[in-house]
Scaffold this active site. Sequence first.
Site, mmCIF file in Angstrom:
data_model
loop_
_atom_site.group_PDB
_atom_site.id
_atom_site.type_symbol
_atom_site.label_atom_id
_atom_site.label_comp_id
_atom_site.label_asym_id
_atom_site.label_seq_id
_atom_site.Cartn_x
_atom_site.Cartn_y
_atom_site.Cartn_z
ATOM 1 N N ASP A 104 0.789 -1.232 0.000
ATOM 2 C CA ASP A 104 0.000 0.000 0.000
ATOM 3 C C ASP A 104 0.820 1.281 0.000
ATOM 4 O O ASP A 104 0.265 2.373 -0.116
ATOM 5 C CB ASP A 104 -0.957 0.001 1.199
ATOM 6 C CG ASP A 104 -0.238 -0.344 2.501
ATOM 7 O OD1 ASP A 104 0.826 0.254 2.771
ATOM 8 O OD2 ASP A 104 -0.736 -1.202 3.250
ATOM 9 N N HIS A 119 6.707 -7.524 -1.789
ATOM 10 C CA HIS A 119 5.591 -7.994 -2.614
ATOM 11 C C HIS A 119 5.157 -6.949 -3.647
ATOM 12 O O HIS A 119 4.092 -7.072 -4.239
ATOM 13 C CB HIS A 119 4.413 -8.422 -1.732
ATOM 14 C CG HIS A 119 4.694 -9.679 -0.950
ATOM 15 N ND1 HIS A 119 3.969 -10.069 0.151
ATOM 16 C CD2 HIS A 119 5.655 -10.634 -1.112
ATOM 17 C CE1 HIS A 119 4.464 -11.204 0.625
ATOM 18 N NE2 HIS A 119 5.489 -11.560 -0.119
ATOM 19 N N ASN A 212 2.038 -8.424 17.592
ATOM 20 C CA ASN A 212 0.873 -8.771 16.783
ATOM 21 C C ASN A 212 -0.363 -8.818 17.677
ATOM 22 O O ASN A 212 -0.256 -9.031 18.884
ATOM 23 C CB ASN A 212 1.082 -10.123 16.094
ATOM 24 C CG ASN A 212 0.203 -10.304 14.864
ATOM 25 O OD1 ASN A 212 -0.031 -9.344 14.120
ATOM 26 N ND2 ASN A 212 -0.294 -11.503 14.637
#
Length: 247
Positions: A104, A119, A212
């Site tokens: 993003d 990615h 996380n």
Amino acid sequence: MEGVLNLPPAPTLTDFLTVLTGAGVSAESGIRTFRDAGGLWESHRLEEVASPPAFARDPELVWRFYKARWENASRARPNPAHEALAAMGAALAGRFVLITQNVDGLHQCAGSAGVLDMHGSLHRCRCTRCDTHYSMRNVDLTPALPACPACGGLLRPDIVWFGEMPHYLDEIEVALRRTTLFLVAGTSGVVYPAAQFVQMARRNGASAIGVNLEPPDNIACFDTFIQGRAGVVLPQLAAAWLDADKS
Ligand SMILES: [Zn+2]
């Protein structure tokens, strides 16, 4: 209450910090993953819009998908997790590498430099004929099939699709050899090869810190695990570490 009681010790002057971020870091900016949406986009499975065979079969559909994702990412704003990592990177310049699985562009938007977006990026595309790379802003996206301004060839999103090799694997390997601290934030520990990076870093002697919302699948690989939202925990970590770095 979210809060970190026992923060890992701050990086010293001889430490090298490598950070890996995943979808959890962008979730707080409103970027949803396709796992959240049941793995579907307009009733298409993700493999049907994010793989080389899919692009060969129906490039217009694939472009429609990525134009929509790019517009969505362009509207999103970085959150405190992105800002904390940008501050760490600025303070530890020369001994800091940021790797992200996110496409993003929010780390770059927050001011992080040299991001290894393994990615790819929704903000870039490249020519399938001459391999020139472009910012999406600099190409005409009106046609259903955008064309290369240089040679007229078909452009494709600069995204690593299913079955393709991630970007920057050499640079990542160098960082994982050099690093003494490896911080992993917002990943579920299931996407390979990124899920293996923590093992590589630890084999090279680094200590590993995980952050996380949920314990990741590979939690056993971490020296320290901090459960919480990246947007809460990373600013605390940055504040503690960067204060210690100054003193
Ligand atoms: Zn071209």
